[in-house]
Enzyme design. Structure first.
Site, short mmCIF file in Angstrom:
data_model
loop_
_atom_site.label_atom_id
_atom_site.label_comp_id
_atom_site.label_asym_id
_atom_site.label_seq_id
_atom_site.Cartn_x
_atom_site.Cartn_y
_atom_site.Cartn_z
N HIS A 299 0.82 -1.21 0.00
CA HIS A 299 0.00 0.00 0.00
C HIS A 299 0.85 1.26 0.00
O HIS A 299 1.82 1.39 0.75
CB HIS A 299 -1.01 0.00 1.15
N ASP A 311 6.16 0.63 6.87
CA ASP A 311 4.72 0.43 6.67
C ASP A 311 4.15 1.54 5.79
O ASP A 311 3.69 2.55 6.30
CB ASP A 311 4.03 0.40 8.02
N GLU A 345 -4.95 1.76 2.40
CA GLU A 345 -5.05 0.57 3.24
C GLU A 345 -5.22 0.95 4.70
O GLU A 345 -5.96 0.30 5.45
CB GLU A 345 -3.80 -0.30 3.06
N GLU A 346 -4.53 2.00 5.13
CA GLU A 346 -4.45 2.31 6.55
C GLU A 346 -5.78 2.71 7.18
O GLU A 346 -6.07 2.30 8.30
CB GLU A 346 -3.42 3.44 6.79
N ASP A 373 3.46 -6.41 3.36
CA ASP A 373 2.99 -5.36 4.27
C ASP A 373 3.30 -5.74 5.70
O ASP A 373 2.46 -5.67 6.59
CB ASP A 373 1.48 -5.14 4.08
N HIS A 444 3.30 2.51 12.72
CA HIS A 444 2.40 3.65 12.94
C HIS A 444 2.98 4.72 13.86
O HIS A 444 2.23 5.48 14.48
CB HIS A 444 1.04 3.20 13.50
#
Length: 478
Positions: A299, A311, A345-346, A373, A444
């Site tokens: 992503h 990520d 995606e997130e 991912d 994140h």
């Protein structure tokens, strides 16, 4: 009836001799063909790893994506810059086709840096690191200050009831289970408090939510992530933030000493109307089965605190590298291979859903999809969402990966973006599985930056993905 000795019967029967020779030749031929194929596969896999490790481009790509573009929250200017960059790079590879697939995505902005402190008594405060959860509403202007009630999970709310929760900030403090070797399992065991914690606490009259970061390490980095209010009305929504693991432990310890302490936090985040963005797609057309599609992807969006190198910048550049490596070694796939760089995606999965929807509408026959991912760490293998026959075929390739220390070939999840492609039969889904022990140190958070990615580990992952794509293309699905 007279019995004829075995040796005499065999020697006196030309037909049996011919049958024996025929069976022997067929068996020998089959064994020879398998041995020859294995040797050829081994040579090609070696070429792939050599090309990635000696002439790879994934690390160079990641450097630009991370350091020149940065965090790429869907709907942001940086996300659009990433789309334009990816389209340009794929076109320069000389693929048969490169295009953008329009998709409407949510737009949420963080605003100014969040601020929080613990107040033990009037004028005595201790600052702690927090960040807004993705999709949260803001605090009132000037911040929100209220007493705190600590819980270990959503299920405790009903036991406490409205009387004990109303007017308070609910502090979810269930940590990831450090004893679990599979860290994604540990993540899955506590992520519900981040995703649904605000929705559930609001039902009991809570005025805000603070959630312990999904992190196995003790540090001062709060970790954001998606959250949902479900069907709550705008007036019922309450602000939700993550607190660092060190901050969570401090808050918990201070509550034990003084349950009357208060927590104050200030956030200026905002949710806007949906905006247009794009999946970026590149394709090499198959030479033998052009209407059978194989997908590799990750992503393109990321959270905004760091630059999204693990990520999922790593997955993006590794997926692009698969097609580049095929062209580099001169391999022409039998099936059409697409790299799909998914958007959103997130905080919505809009890109993955849009790609699957259009593929179904066009009647495209997707037979295999691979997603990266899980970070750019040392590859260990893959997990597969498939039937037993395909799993057995894939596991028969393990000796080809053994020289590269790739050993994990098990049933399991694949990837969020390729999940919508799943159908009853006729497709194998796979997810790259790197070593995951450090992944949630960065996931994140503001320290998910380019310097946290090792060049060699990233390139090994790209080669491992390319090798699996080659084998799936060569032998097809069962």
């Amino acid at each position: 009836m007279r019995m004829i000795p075995m040796q005499q019967s065999f020697l006196s029967s030309p037909i049996r001799i011919l049958l024996f020779i025929g069976v022997f030749m067929i068996t020998t031929k089959g064994t020879t063909q398998k041995t020859t194929s294995a040797k050829q596969d081994s040579v090609i896999v070696k070429k792939i790893y050599n090309a990635s490790l000696l002439e790879g481009k994934s690390y160079e790509w990641l450097d630009y994506l991370s350091n020149q573009i940065g965090g790429r929250l869907s709907g942001s200017l940086n996300a659009q810059r990433a789309v334009e960059w990816a389209e340009k790079e794929l076109k320069e590879l000389g693929l048969d086709k490169v295009w953008l697939q329009s998709v409407m995505v949510p737009k949420w902005t963080r605003g100014v840096t969040e601020f929080a402190y613990i107040e033990t008594e009037l004028g005595k405060t201790t600052n702690v690191p927090i960040c807004a959860l993705g999709g949260s509403v803001p605090t009132p202007i000037g911040g929100l200050k209220a007493p705190v009630i600590e819980v270990k999970g959503i299920e405790e709310l009903a036991d406490l009831g409205t009387e004990k929760i109303k007017g308070k900030i609910v502090f979810y403090n269930r940590p990831m289970q450090a004893e679990l070797i599979q860290t994604f399992q540990a993540y899955g065991g506590c992520v519900d408090q981040r995703y649904a914690g605000a929705k559930e606490a609001a039902k009991f009259g809570a005025v805000g939510v603070i959630v312990r970061s999904m992190n196995l390490r003790q540090d001062d980095y709060p970790h954001t992530g998606a959250m949902s209010y479900g069907d709550l009305s705008n007036s019922e929504k309450i602000p939700a933030a993550a607190i660092s693991t060190n901050g969570a432990d401090l808050l918990s310890a201070m509550l034990k000493l003084n349950p009357q302490i208060k927590f104050n936090f200030n956030m200026n985040c905002r949710l806007w109307k949906d905006v247009e963005s794009f999946n970026v797609i590149g394709e090499i057309k198959g030479t033998t089965y052009p209407n059978e599609y194989m997908v590799v992807g990750g992503h393109l969006d990321s959270w905004d605190l760091g630059d999204g190198s693990h990520d999922d910048g790593a997955g993006i550049v590794q997926s692009m590298e698969v097609l580049r490596l095929f062209k580099k070694i001169g391999y022409k796939p039998k099936r059409s291979i697409r790299v799909v760089l998914f958007m959103n995606e997130e905080n919505g999965l809009r890109g993955g859903k849009k790609y699957a929807k259009e593929a179904k509408e066009k009647g495209e026959n997707h037979v295999f999809a691979l997603e990266s991912d899980a970070g750019g760490f040392t590859p260990r293998g893959f997990s597969f969402d498939c039937d037993e026959a395909n799993l057995q075929q894939i596991q028969s390739w393990k000796p080809l990966f053994a020289p590269y220390l790739i050993h994990y070939f098990e049933k399991g999840g694949s990837g969020a973006d390729i999940g919508p492609l799943k159908k009853e039969k006729g497709i194998v889904l796979a997810g790259l599985r790197p070593d995951s022990q450090r992944y949630f140190d960065y996931h994140h958070a503001a320290n998910d930056t380019f310097d946290a990615v090792n060049k060699r580990e990233l390139e090994l992952g790209a080669a491992t993905m390319t090798s699996l794509m080659y084998l799936m293309d060569t032998y097809g699905i069962k």
